[in-house]
Design an enzyme around this catalytic site. Structure first.
Site, PDB file in Angstrom:
ATOM      1  N   GLY A  94       0.782  -1.402  -0.364  1.00  0.00           N
ATOM      2  CA  GLY A  94       0.081   0.242  -0.094  1.00  0.00           C
ATOM      3  C   GLY A  94       0.817   0.984   0.054  1.00  0.00           C
ATOM      4  CB  ILE A  95       0.175   4.576  -0.372  1.00  0.00           C
ATOM      5  CG1 ILE A  95       1.169   5.709  -0.608  1.00  0.00           C
ATOM      6  CG2 ILE A  95      -0.972   5.193   0.435  1.00  0.00           C
ATOM      7  CD1 ILE A  95       0.530   6.745  -1.803  1.00  0.00           C
ATOM      8  N   GLY A  96       2.193   4.691   2.228  1.00  0.00           N
ATOM      9  CA  GLY A  96       2.362   5.531   3.655  1.00  0.00           C
ATOM     10  C   GLY A  96       3.674   5.075   4.090  1.00  0.00           C
TER      11      GLY A  96
ATOM     12  CB  ILE B  75       3.683   0.782   7.857  1.00  0.00           C
ATOM     13  CG1 ILE B  75       3.427   1.339   9.162  1.00  0.00           C
ATOM     14  CG2 ILE B  75       3.616  -0.711   7.932  1.00  0.00           C
ATOM     15  CD1 ILE B  75       2.109   0.849  10.049  1.00  0.00           C
TER      16      ILE B  75
ATOM     17  CD  GLU C 263      -5.247  -1.292  -4.172  1.00  0.00           C
ATOM     18  OE1 GLU C 263      -6.297  -1.239  -4.818  1.00  0.00           O
ATOM     19  OE2 GLU C 263      -5.057  -1.173  -3.036  1.00  0.00           O
TER      20      GLU C 263
ATOM     21  N   GLY D 248      -8.494  -1.525  -1.757  1.00  0.00           N
ATOM     22  CA  GLY D 248      -8.172  -3.024  -2.079  1.00  0.00           C
ATOM     23  C   GLY D 248      -7.541  -3.652  -0.869  1.00  0.00           C
TER      24      GLY D 248
END
Length: 620
Positions: A209-211, A213, A232, A330
């Site tokens: 994902g984004i961010g 972490i 994604e 997602g």
């Protein structure tokens, strides 16, 4: 350069009350929307359907509420979040994989799609570039397609093209793609990234994902080999791993040799990297986020975050209480797909606390108003800066103890008391999980014994059933040598006592064989602090098939080191005289025989030097 902006007659293209879609992420057609706002004239009550838009989102500001009403399928940015909270915008929860069907099946019929594309190639094809995701479906389903042609938009491959004949109106305007700088990492985030990276094996395929972490996870994958990507989203961190050769997609079982994604967000360097890159495939969300397609990747690892996790494993990730914060996105698509994958691992990673450490994000029950995004049956692992909780196949009692183990220590007792109210944890479960800091930053050590990989770590309360199984695996001979008797029962209550150890006083270590969510104890080593608080008694036992391979030696070495660091002065052990193998382990470690009154038992002792930095044991 692009042509001068074509003057659009918005009164001919749109009418009041229409529903329009605007392009997402870094592909948001900001100049096109600015032109609409400037020339809307008598238009009003236009519904904007959008996911995350990397833009100023000015169209959601109060001064435009007569012109637009935003329906966010994923909340992104403070302006949209505030508008939803104030009732000026709506939030529609949905899986990213399902959004295309909302358009195609007429659940959310689109009168127009406002998108951004690259200039056409010699065959008349424009590329959707950095944002194929749900833009592709919107363009196919909308009655009209209005495209901003931007020379800064990269050309991407896969299923990223739209022919000029499919576009009704063109608006030529160049603008730099919005960038998202890499986040600053703190010590907690780094530790979480390190733990997650330990769950990812060489040859795995990852979704990220984004961010902060997720960025930290990518930074700790630099020494991995043959990773693949089916995600994604890709970011600068993925680009860096591709450039290093860590991500080469060779072991992928779906689209081998190719990184599969639906959009990218990051720096200008990332946008340059994806331009005309044949090794990357940009596909629509209904393809990339399909759990069935995700599961076609063996060893699929899905890494996502959360706002809070309750002690049964329910994941809250789109709201803070009644305040809607983001969206489903997602997360469920990839958690489900990874759980269906052969060797797959759905992972949720989050800091253990919020609001400067004042609130636990591991909670006994979800906050009022909060919604479960990912069910307690979907997630295999929850990771915080305090370790990895393994949930797959665990009972409510076991997963409660696993999650308490990765909660912040100052909240563990409170969490234990809360779950005991509901009888999830029995009354005889007295101790919360504890770390053994002397084992190092990650709290365990990887071992290679006789060509096999094992982990050496502390026993913890969630090992109750594993220890019971370990006991019942022993032969009568092993039990006789270990206990000087042949005990016939290891009740859950007795097992609970043996794993619920105050590790700051006594010590209980184990060597485990772990394959995904399958964990089996192979050896256990303990020392019990004696009444003088300066010495301890040592004992250990090894599963029969591993006896003689050095597990006892390795456990004893670790216990001696920890005892020295804790300032103990001596260690003692009592071994049956016929147990020659165990006597040899102690004697090789420097233990000396002491005179004893019992001929069937040998008393051994080791004097410990006070190591540098050690301190006397302080116990009540």
């Amino acid at each position: 350069m692009a042509k001068a902006p074509a003057k659009l007659n918005w009164q001919q293209l749109l009418k009041s009350g229409d529903r329009i879609f605007i392009g997402s992420h870094a592909g948001t057609p900001a100049a096109l929307i600015d032109d609409l706002i400037a020339n809307a004239k008598q238009l009003h009550d236009i519904e904007i359907v959008q996911v995350y838009t990397l833009a100023d989102n000015k169209w959601v500001e109060p001064q435009h509420q007569q012109l637009f009403k935003v329906n966010a399928l994923f909340i992104g940015g403070d302006k949209v979040r505030q508008a939803v909270a104030e009732g000026r915008a709506d939030y529609t929860p949905c899986f990213m994989s399902d959004i295309p069907s909302l358009f195609s099946e007429g659940v959310l019929p689109l009168d127009a799609a406002l998108i951004m594309v690259s200039p056409a190639d010699e065959h008349g094809y424009h590329s959707l570039g950095v944002s194929v995701d749900v833009v592709s479906a919107a363009a196919k389903s909308a009655k009209k397609v209005i495209a901003q042609v931007n020379t800064a938009m990269p050309v991407t491959y896969g299923q990223a093209f739209i022919h000029r004949d499919q576009i009704d109106s063109f608006f030529y305007a160049d603008q730099p793609l919005p960038e998202m700088p890499a986040p600053e990492l703190d010590a907690i985030t780094e530790r979480i990234g390190q733990y997650v990276s330990l769950l990812i094996e060489d040859g795995a395929t990852i979704q990220i994902g984004i961010g902060k972490i997720c960025d930290a996870v990518l930074r700790y994958l630099g020494n991995h080999k043959d990773l693949g990507v089916h995600s994604e989203l890709i970011t600068d961190g993925v680009m860096d791993l591709i450039k290093k050769g860590v991500v080469n997609n060779r072991k992928k079982t779906f689209h081998p040799g190719k990184t599969v994604t639906s959009f990218c967000v990051g720096s200008r360097a990332l946008y340059d990297f994806v331009h005309a890159n044949p090794h990357l495939g940009f596909y629509p969300s209904e393809y990339v986020n399909s759990p069935t397609n995700i599961a076609r990747n063996d060893n699929m690892v899905a890494i996502n975050s959360a706002i809070e996790v309750d002690l049964t494993g329910q994941i809250v990730s789109d709201s803070i209480g009644h305040l809607f914060y983001s969206g489903i996105g997602g997360q469920v698509d990839f958690s489900r797909g990874a759980s269906m994958s052969s060797g797959g691992k759905p992972i949720i990673a989050l800091p253990s606390t919020a609001q400067n450490g004042t609130i636990s994000r591991i909670v006994p029950f979800i906050s009022e108003g909060a919604g479960v995004v990912t069910s307690r049956g979907h997630v295999h692992y929850v990771v915080t800066e305090f370790g990895v909780a393994s949930l797959r196949g665990k009972s409510i009692r076991e997963r409660s103890l696993e999650l308490i183990r990765v909660a912040h220590p100052k909240f563990r007792q409170q969490l234990l008391e809360e779950v005991r109210k509901h009888y999830w944890v029995p009354h005889y479960q007295l101790h919360t999980p504890m770390e053994v800091p002397e084992l190092g930053n990650v709290g365990f050590k990887e071992l290679l014994i006789d060509g096999e990989e094992f982990d050496l770590r502390p026993l913890n309360p969630s090992d109750e059933r594993r220890l019971q199984e370990f006991f019942y695996s022993h032969t009568k001979e092993t039990l006789q040598l270990r206990y000087s008797a042949v005990p016939t029962q290891m009740s859950r209550e007795k097992s609970c006592t043996l794993v619920g150890v105050d590790q700051s006083r006594d010590l209980a270590l184990c060597i485990v064989k772990q394959k995904g969510s399958v964990v089996q104890i192979q050896a256990v080593g303990r020392y019990y602090l004696l009444n003088d608080n300066q010495s301890c008694e040592v004992a250990f036992v090894t599963r029969e098939k591993h006896q003689g391979k050095g597990m006892a030696k390795r456990l004893l070495q670790e216990m001696i080191t920890i005892a020295e660091l804790r300032g103990l002065t001596s260690m003692s052990a009592y071994v049956r005289a016929e147990n020659k193998a165990m006597l040899a382990v102690f004697q090789k470690a420097g233990f000396s025989r002491l005179p004893g009154d019992e001929p069937t038992e040998v008393n051994l002792q080791l004097r410990l030097p006070r190591s540098a930095g050690s301190k006397p044991a302080e116990h009540n």
